[in-house]
Scaffold this active site. Sequence first.
Site, PDB file in Angstrom:
ATOM      1  N   SER A  22      47.751  -7.675  18.086  1.00 30.47           N
ATOM      2  CA  SER A  22      48.313  -7.917  16.625  1.00 30.47           C
ATOM      3  C   SER A  22      47.850  -9.265  16.106  1.00 30.47           C
ATOM      4  CB  SER A  22      49.838  -7.794  16.866  1.00 30.47           C
ATOM      5  OG  SER A  22      50.227  -8.429  17.802  1.00 30.47           O
ATOM      6  N   THR A 154      67.627   8.000 -24.823  1.00 28.91           N
ATOM      7  CA  THR A 154      68.028   8.819 -23.926  1.00 28.91           C
ATOM      8  C   THR A 154      67.094   9.921 -23.843  1.00 28.91           C
ATOM      9  OG1 THR A 154      69.568  10.216 -24.890  1.00 28.91           O
ATOM     10  CG2 THR A 154      70.613   8.083 -24.100  1.00 28.91           C
ATOM     11  N   HIS A 155      66.713  10.496 -22.797  1.00 28.69           N
ATOM     12  CA  HIS A 155      65.689  11.553 -22.631  1.00 28.69           C
ATOM     13  C   HIS A 155      64.219  11.087 -23.179  1.00 28.69           C
ATOM     14  CE1 HIS A 155      69.326  14.053 -21.503  1.00 28.69           C
ATOM     15  NE2 HIS A 155      69.663  13.457 -22.356  1.00 28.69           N
ATOM     16  N   SER A 276      37.991  -3.390 -21.641  1.00 34.01           N
ATOM     17  CA  SER A 276      37.333  -2.233 -20.940  1.00 34.01           C
ATOM     18  C   SER A 276      35.706  -2.596 -20.987  1.00 34.01           C
ATOM     19  CB  SER A 276      37.572  -1.212 -21.917  1.00 34.01           C
ATOM     20  OG  SER A 276      36.366  -0.246 -21.808  1.00 34.01           O
ATOM     21  N   LYS A 282      39.399  -2.142 -26.662  1.00 34.54           N
ATOM     22  CA  LYS A 282      40.500  -1.946 -25.756  1.00 34.54           C
ATOM     23  C   LYS A 282      41.125  -3.473 -25.198  1.00 34.54           C
ATOM     24  CE  LYS A 282      42.133   1.192 -23.998  1.00 34.54           C
ATOM     25  NZ  LYS A 282      41.968   2.272 -23.044  1.00 34.54           N
ATOM     26  N   ASN A 284      44.220  -3.789 -22.382  1.00 32.94           N
ATOM     27  CA  ASN A 284      44.955  -2.820 -21.589  1.00 32.94           C
ATOM     28  C   ASN A 284      45.872  -3.599 -20.770  1.00 32.94           C
ATOM     29  OD1 ASN A 284      43.436  -0.649 -21.994  1.00 32.94           O
ATOM     30  ND2 ASN A 284      41.698  -1.333 -20.411  1.00 32.94           N
ATOM     31  N   GLU A 289      50.753  -2.305 -15.299  1.00 34.45           N
ATOM     32  CA  GLU A 289      50.485  -0.817 -14.573  1.00 34.45           C
ATOM     33  C   GLU A 289      50.179  -1.101 -13.126  1.00 34.45           C
ATOM     34  OE1 GLU A 289      47.073   1.275 -17.042  1.00 34.45           O
ATOM     35  OE2 GLU A 289      47.158  -0.481 -17.859  1.00 34.45           O
ATOM     36  N   TYR A 316      62.643  -2.543  23.886  1.00 31.32           N
ATOM     37  CA  TYR A 316      61.528  -2.734  23.182  1.00 31.32           C
ATOM     38  C   TYR A 316      60.564  -1.412  23.554  1.00 31.32           C
ATOM     39  CZ  TYR A 316      57.059  -4.614  21.550  1.00 31.32           C
ATOM     40  OH  TYR A 316      55.974  -4.854  20.980  1.00 31.32           O
TER      41      TYR A 316
HETATM   42  N1  ARG Z   1      53.006  -8.325  19.985  1.00 29.16           N
HETATM   43  C1  ARG Z   1      54.080  -7.503  20.110  1.00 29.16           C
HETATM   44  C2  ARG Z   1      55.000  -7.148  18.963  1.00 29.16           C
HETATM   45  O1  ARG Z   1      54.702  -7.627  17.998  1.00 29.16           O
HETATM   46  C3  ARG Z   1      55.011  -8.783  20.915  1.00 29.16           C
HETATM   47  C4  ARG Z   1      55.960  -8.054  21.886  1.00 29.16           C
HETATM   48  C5  ARG Z   1      55.157  -7.725  22.853  1.00 29.16           C
HETATM   49  N2  ARG Z   1      56.023  -7.367  23.912  1.00 29.16           N
HETATM   50  C6  ARG Z   1      55.408  -6.676  24.960  1.00 29.16           C
HETATM   51  N3  ARG Z   1      56.350  -6.496  25.929  1.00 29.16           N
HETATM   52  N4  ARG Z   1      54.323  -6.046  25.073  1.00 29.16           N
HETATM   53  O2  ARG Z   1      55.919  -6.171  18.963  1.00 29.16           O
END
Ligand code: ARG
Length: 459
Positions: A22, A154-155, A276, A282, A284, A289, A316
């Site tokens: 991650s 309204t509407h 545009s 134009k 815009n 948006e 977890y």
């Molecule tokens: N990168 C993990 C998360 O975001 C951290 C916790 C990981 N814990 C584990 N036991 N693998 O959730």
Amino acid sequence: MKLWGGRFTKPTNELVDEYASSIQFDKKLAVYDVQGSLAHVAMLKKCEIIPSEDANTIAEGLKKVLSKIEAGEAELSNEHEDIHMNVEKLLIDEVGPVGGRLHTGRSRNDQVALDMRLYLRDAIAELSDLLKTVQQSLITQAKANIDTVMPGYTHLQRAQPVLFAHHMMAYVFMFQRDVERFQDSLKRVNKSPLGAGALAGTTFPIDRHFVADELGFDGICENSLDAVSDRDFVVEFLSNSALVSTHLSRLCEELVQWSSAEFNFVELDDSFTTGSSMMPQKKNPDVAELVRGKTGRVYGHLMGMLTTLKGLPLAYNKDMQEDKEGMFDAHETLKGASQLFAPMIESMKVNKESMYKAVSNDYSNATDLADYLVNKGMTFRESHAVVGEVVLNCIEQNKYLLDLTLKEFKQYTEVIDEDIFDVLMPEAVVNARSVEGGTAKDSVLHQITKAEKLLESAK
Ligand code: ARG
């Protein structure tokens, strides 16, 4: 070698490293991870769980690691999976094996829950402040347009005239509730999970309250399983964010409509519009948006988080790593939108004449004719029927109510007098609604005062 490599005989498949890590997104948590680790190591020292000197070395090392990460000088790798293990690895590289004492009495499971809470606390403060600038810009327009009459719908059919200021203030109160919801949620966000360990707590004589106080939390999560396994505070943030998006998107839709030639009620400043590539004429309302369009991703993150949590057994589970990107993105999305919104609203030109023309060429004063007849003694149902007939005949003759002569009015009922012409003027129609919360000038001024007090007291 992995920090947890001891019980393995084979390296992780490279694709697994890439898929399961991650670090590419949770590096955003670096500052919070280090903040949490500093509090944790201070506690380990105070509770004499690790030698004082080692604690000091670790604290110094952590600060160096953070500056290196922030300067982009630290190598963050998929091999070390996430921000927590990357920081620990960098710490050990920095201070040597003593760095290995940092993780005493802690797990990544309570650590990540902590980082998320620290991040959200700041995100909530930042978004609340930004929403206040949006409210302020709406109040500025309300004050500048305290006499601007526009059609109320309204509407999406013309209903009764309202003050443009009244319309602006409607959004001020929506955003006020959004800010309040964010603030209310802090009661639940601002609790420290640290000390929950992996799931069951820890055998070390730690002081959870010390860590909580160090980090400015209002208390601790009472149950270790709950502390590491729930992300309801993330859901709540996303849900509150979804409502902000809802409100922003409605205002955006109105801005898009109002700035069309068909309405011509406002003109967005050149600096908040785009051209545009093909059509030279134009201009815009892209920002409005896009803000409207980005509502989809915020709603999506809410649904995504709820679905990830659904049916997860305690405690977890790696699924929970999916909690981050949506939260970051919702925060960034709302931040971007609200930063643009305040100056866009403030610089918008309000086309008073065009709005006035619109209310003068419709039947939005019909209710006032009906109310007039009630004041002359008719039941409301009766007067509704009479006015319905008047309107029908006017439509057939291509006239508005104010085009009728007193003689023509009297054909419907004798009770109508000369004063009807004043009663039916757009300003009179607006100012007749002087009920608290209504659209009369005094009622709107009262709303502005109230809103300004709310904004002031939130400072
Ligand atoms: N990168 C993990 C998360 O975001 C951290 C916790 C990981 N814990 C584990 N036991 N693998 O959730």
